[in-house]
Motif scaffolding. Sequence first.
Motif, PDB file in Angstrom:
ATOM      1  N   ASN A 183      75.901  -9.592 -20.909  1.00  0.00           N
ATOM      2  CA  ASN A 183      75.315  -9.731 -19.733  1.00  0.00           C
ATOM      3  C   ASN A 183      73.511 -10.072 -19.613  1.00  0.00           C
ATOM      4  O   ASN A 183      72.962 -10.380 -19.470  1.00  0.00           O
ATOM      5  N   TRP A 232      71.616  -3.109 -11.217  1.00  0.00           N
ATOM      6  CA  TRP A 232      71.626  -3.989 -12.104  1.00  0.00           C
ATOM      7  C   TRP A 232      72.586  -4.670 -11.580  1.00  0.00           C
ATOM      8  O   TRP A 232      73.709  -3.788 -12.083  1.00  0.00           O
ATOM      9  N   ARG A 233      72.610  -5.913 -11.700  1.00  0.00           N
ATOM     10  CA  ARG A 233      73.874  -6.905 -10.985  1.00  0.00           C
ATOM     11  C   ARG A 233      74.059  -7.901 -12.051  1.00  0.00           C
ATOM     12  O   ARG A 233      75.073  -8.531 -11.554  1.00  0.00           O
ATOM     13  N   TYR A 235      76.566  -7.048 -14.231  1.00  0.00           N
ATOM     14  CA  TYR A 235      78.156  -7.805 -14.549  1.00  0.00           C
ATOM     15  C   TYR A 235      78.672  -8.075 -13.457  1.00  0.00           C
ATOM     16  O   TYR A 235      80.267  -9.546 -13.289  1.00  0.00           O
ATOM     17  N   CYS A 254      77.826   3.435 -16.305  1.00  0.00           N
ATOM     18  CA  CYS A 254      77.636   3.491 -15.028  1.00  0.00           C
ATOM     19  C   CYS A 254      76.867   5.037 -15.497  1.00  0.00           C
ATOM     20  O   CYS A 254      76.108   4.791 -14.763  1.00  0.00           O
ATOM     21  N   SER A 257      72.494   4.767 -15.046  1.00  0.00           N
ATOM     22  CA  SER A 257      72.172   3.636 -15.100  1.00  0.00           C
ATOM     23  C   SER A 257      71.715   2.353 -13.118  1.00  0.00           C
ATOM     24  O   SER A 257      72.612   3.982 -12.502  1.00  0.00           O
ATOM     25  N   VAL A 259      73.318   0.890 -12.415  1.00  0.00           N
ATOM     26  CA  VAL A 259      74.524  -0.864 -11.714  1.00  0.00           C
ATOM     27  C   VAL A 259      75.249  -0.545 -10.372  1.00  0.00           C
ATOM     28  O   VAL A 259      75.934   1.092 -10.121  1.00  0.00           O
TER      29      VAL A 259
END
Length: 343
Positions: A183, A232-233, A235, A254, A257, A259
């Motif tokens: 990450n 939060w990108r 990934y 998840c 978060s 995300v």
Amino acid sequence: MKKLLPTSTSGSLPKPSWLAQPETLWSPWKLQDGELVDGKRDALRLCLDDQLRAGIDIVSDGEQTRQHFVTTFIEHLDGVDFEKREIVKIRNRYEASVPSVVGDVARQKPVFVDDAKFLRQLTDQPIKWALPGPMTMIDTLYDGHYKSREKLAWKFAEILNQEAKELEAAGVDIIQFDEPAFNVFFDEVNDWGIAALEKAVEGLKCETAVHICYGYGIKANTDWKKTLGSEWRQYEEIFPKLQKSAIDIVSLECQNSRVPMELIELIRGKKVMVGAIDVATHTIETPEQVAETLRKALQFVDANKLYPCTNCGMTPLPRHVANGKLNALSAGADIVRRELLAK
């Protein structure tokens, strides 16, 4: 795993207070010699019992016999000097005193295989065993020998493959590689990190997983999360290539978060361990909160490929909190499981 929505944990669980200082990473052992050996085994039994009582389907050792998810494995390797320490920045986030690579790294004997055999004797449940991933290992060391992150990662991948094959032979059903570094170092992940991970799983017949989270619920990690903005990108940078990899399962964060859940679509076809338990808070989720996270994930992963899980390890949490969270995970998964079976 034939059960729909089988539950699992991502890694560590709190140790008993008589074995090590609670709620502490790298906590020193309170026992020595033979008492420590027996104490670790007793803790492993207790940890398994906690999981079974909570209704966890895929059980683990909870990392009861290790001080840390990375360094305990490295301690057993040649070529690393734990007395010769240097200050490095871990995952570009916080500084730590770490051991040094001073020669060729090698594994002379198994590290966790005896523990895995012991756990296998205690239960008929599927077992998942966590190992540190190659990239996260190199990020937890000072390399004064190879002087190449990639070269050292490939050496560790070969060593991890040796250990993984023996864990498989000991009866482990899923071997997970912890790669929180995925990450952070996106270019390296895509250039050689995923390839090194595939080397680590080469030849395995059991299922393989990679756990990619935003870290334990410690201050350095929670402070970092505050800098990541409203989404939060991370990934997004690595999932496309990971989707094409030989890894069977992707474990991600998840719960609580930022995300975007739709990023799971990028690994469509993989099994997904969806983190539905926040490890950065002492607040115990309600079963309905867990269920809601799982429902959202089901928009992007088929039900027969979704494994409810925790965001990360729970070593820093009080044991009663961790047990409460495990119970909530099982109860929340059961809510959604009944909904799916009723359709």
